[in-house]
Design a protein around this motif. Sequence first.
Motif, mmCIF file in Angstrom:
data_model
loop_
_atom_site.group_PDB
_atom_site.id
_atom_site.type_symbol
_atom_site.label_atom_id
_atom_site.label_comp_id
_atom_site.label_asym_id
_atom_site.label_seq_id
_atom_site.Cartn_x
_atom_site.Cartn_y
_atom_site.Cartn_z
ATOM 1 N N SER B 142 39.256 -76.601 -9.733
ATOM 2 C CA SER B 142 38.551 -76.253 -10.970
ATOM 3 C C SER B 142 38.461 -77.433 -11.923
ATOM 4 O O SER B 142 37.714 -77.396 -12.882
ATOM 5 N N ASP B 146 36.306 -77.814 -15.436
ATOM 6 C CA ASP B 146 37.119 -77.286 -16.528
ATOM 7 C C ASP B 146 38.473 -77.968 -16.533
ATOM 8 O O ASP B 146 38.899 -78.522 -15.539
ATOM 9 N N PRO B 147 39.176 -77.875 -17.625
ATOM 10 C CA PRO B 147 40.512 -78.459 -17.609
ATOM 11 C C PRO B 147 41.363 -77.748 -16.565
ATOM 12 O O PRO B 147 41.410 -76.528 -16.535
ATOM 13 N N LEU B 149 44.847 -76.566 -14.875
ATOM 14 C CA LEU B 149 46.132 -76.189 -15.449
ATOM 15 C C LEU B 149 47.155 -77.262 -15.113
ATOM 16 O O LEU B 149 47.006 -77.997 -14.147
ATOM 17 N N MET B 521 43.526 -75.152 -8.941
ATOM 18 C CA MET B 521 42.523 -74.142 -8.631
ATOM 19 C C MET B 521 42.328 -73.189 -9.809
ATOM 20 O O MET B 521 41.555 -72.232 -9.732
ATOM 21 N N GLY B 522 43.057 -73.456 -10.882
ATOM 22 C CA GLY B 522 42.873 -72.657 -12.095
ATOM 23 C C GLY B 522 43.516 -71.286 -12.008
ATOM 24 O O GLY B 522 43.075 -70.345 -12.662
ATOM 25 N N ARG B 523 44.552 -71.152 -11.195
ATOM 26 C CA ARG B 523 45.197 -69.842 -11.085
ATOM 27 C C ARG B 523 46.658 -69.945 -11.533
ATOM 28 O O ARG B 523 47.398 -70.778 -11.017
ATOM 29 N N SER B 524 47.022 -69.117 -12.475
ATOM 30 C CA SER B 524 48.396 -69.196 -12.955
ATOM 31 C C SER B 524 48.971 -67.850 -13.341
ATOM 32 O O SER B 524 50.168 -67.642 -13.232
#
Lengths: 369, 552
Positions: B142, B146-147, B149, B521-524
């Motif tokens: 990601s 986008d930034p 994480l 991957m932008g998943r947290s």
Amino acid sequence: MCRLSAITSSSYFSPMENILALETMKEGHDGSGMGMVLKDLGGPFKDLKDYPILSGSCTDRGLDMLDDYMQAADFQVKYSWEPKIRPIPGIEPRDHYFARAYQYPEAYQERDQAEKEDLLLETRLKLRSMGERDQSLFVFSFYPDCLTLKEVGDPLQLADFFGLDNSCLEARIILAQGRQNTNYAICLYACHPFFIQGYSTMTNGENTAFVPIREYLTSRGLPGYTGYNSDSEAFTHILHFIHRQLRYPLVYYKDVITPLKDEEIPGRKDAEALGLLKKSLRPLCIDGPNVVVGFVPDGTVFMVHDSKKLRPGIVGGSEGKYALMSEMCGLDRAIPQRDRSADIFPMRYDMVMVTPNAQEVRVWNQLHG
Amino acid sequence: MESASRLDQNGEPTLQDFPYIIEWREDRCTRCGRCTAVCPQQAIEPAVFAQRIVLSESSTPVPTTVRRVMHGIRQVRDVERYCTGCGMCSLVCPNMAIAPHYNPRNKFLFYKNSGGSPYKRGGRRNDPSPSTLDRLKFTRISMLTDPALDAGRHEFYIRTLLGRILPPDRLPLKVGDDNRLVVGDGAFIPPVREIFPIRIGSMSIGALSPTMWEGLAMGVTYLNEVEGIPVVMCSGEGGLPPRLLRSRFIKYFIPQIASGYFGWDEIIHTLPDMVEDPCAIEIKYGQGAKPGDGGLLMAYKVLKLIAEIRGVPMYVDLASPPTHQTKYSIEEAVAKMIQSMSMAWGFRVPVYPKISGTKTARAVLNNLARNPYASALCIDGEDGGTGAAYNVSMDKMGHPIASNIRDCYLDLVRQGKQNELPLIAAGGIGKTGNLAANAAALIMLGASAVDIGRYILQAAGGCLGDEYNRCNLCNTGKCPRGITTQNPRLYRRLDPDKVAERVVEVFKSAEIELKKIFAPMGRSTQLPIGMSDGLSVSDRAIADRLQIDYAC
């Protein structure tokens, strides 16, 4: 990152106010599209509140197809509005842009609201699928007292293109978004805001959990959960699912898309229910950097952030008119005369809601419920 | 010159027929004897060699031939005493004088059936080629738009749910007077546990040595109590020590019931004294390493402790039949056993079956999907390990886990039940050491959690086995590391405290690696179960089969 501009007011106002606010936030949109949804319409639609309005654009062929279908389905046109298109270099006009108020088919006039809404949804989806292959017909919304405009281009130029500055079009709630298309090919259906059965939202950011959310929504057995040319359309459908289908109060939208951590839940009075909800609706948790601005059928307009508050957002105004914007410059443009000290910068636990008719703004804190 | 009759060897194997060939260096060997003493197979033995040496002791070359007797090491050519390549000889050698070398041209399987008894071993499938899991890459980054994480700074939720999860339309919720949701009375809400998505899969006390099992159990408890990482561990068939059953730590363990019901007499009798519920109950129907095969704990492993826990006499073979003998069909077995087990703990404990990977897994799954008490389905793929099985079962039977879990997940999606019945994937996770990556890939294919067995034995106990048939002596009770033996002289080689320490290190680092995968991957905030758009593979056929992207 797209820019969002929502205004809610107790009196009718022109969509130009949203457009001019978007213009101040121009570094965040790149002309890849502008969409707006108007709710609680004034002008020519002021006395047509009970009649569903079909919004879209089409070619001549698409218009014939539309007329044939609606006639066969026994929808009678009550009023038709088309913007006066001004040629603007760079914007390729389609043959027709329309917002038509229809009378319900005879067989549906005595039916209850839910059945009528299902008919409207089914009709919109049918029309969409008819025109999707050759792009002869786009339909964005079909619902009473709501109107949608979408086109590829810069918001200010599009306002000129649609002649919004001289239009009689006005409403009490308007959501508008200037797109910065980064992920996918430019597609009109990917243009925010999205609409389903009286619910509309627009978003900026990236829905990193898109595929599991889409799979969850499409497996609910509801025909309206389709499309997804933009991953953000899922946010509108989640709202619809939570509020309309499950009948949960609006604040639970926040609890579903950004659930509290387990250790935070006991602090809420509804902790027991919240624990169950978190597990049951786990696939609808959003994970990307997002701010969601939207409205629900009763006219409440809200702003909510991802759980880490990775996107900007500001809400300000005073009784009778509030704006929910991506940036302060947009808010300054929309409502310059306001008490700035009362501006709200929603944080990660906050859900900001402006009550119907812009009577008051409430900040609901998820931690305290 | 040897006589002609001596050349008739009657098919006796040559050294080149053996899987491992010992390379011994005379010049370094001090003849200390440690290697021959430690060899679990007695594959090497002291030997006497006759040596003919040409010497010259004068100032000008005056060659003379000397015959002398030399002591050294000889590899045995008895197929029952084959060198397994474990390498214990090189481990104990003070002078680096000896080491086994893999012989890819071996003809071992042509010989290893003496007495008409097929080759049996421990370990897992002898297939060192890259598994499908190792070929999957995480390609949806990601950061491009986008930034991303920050794995080090942001909060991450690396947890999963074990238990039947009610869909929202079946939750007993209603809107209260204050516009808040309240839970109505009377509805059955199935138990759900929040756990770390990598579990230690079923390995019994008996299959494992007391020191290994104790080490694992201590590590798991430490992870929960001190590190706050809710790792859970399945007992395998054979029960649990009574002290553990009565302790509060039982909540970190999953007792398994299998077709031999070993250990359950003790468990049932301890039930009234239990102060905590176990994490869950696993009902074993199949095992990925040896589908359709039962279990057998050899008599020499049934020492006092094992006999007590299992409620059997000492030194008798303990056979678990391949099927649950008291039931007519798996559908019936699943339904009845889940019901019985749930009832035993007052419906407070999740109960789920474990089956071996199979094309028919979806049939079991659909049965479970309709059973309101079924809490999960664990599928053990062909790369799963075992303490003892026929080589043919291990190498040739079973189903790869990747497509099996994907099919099942997509089946649940079609029914809209993907969040109701968690899928647990097992079999070959971390086979080549990529624990977190394999786990994350399976999660994105649709698993809610994964089980590891062999990986933790290798990482925490130093298990020597590999997919080149190295060691794999678990079935013989002669495990040279002391991991799968009940022989005190062997299992005392293993310090349970050190095992526990390694368990903690493994899980702590796996959690960090999972964050390193999920963050870009932008998943947290939720485990990315079913996030298949995050995966790609450079093989078109695999991509099509798993319904993921092809990337090259």
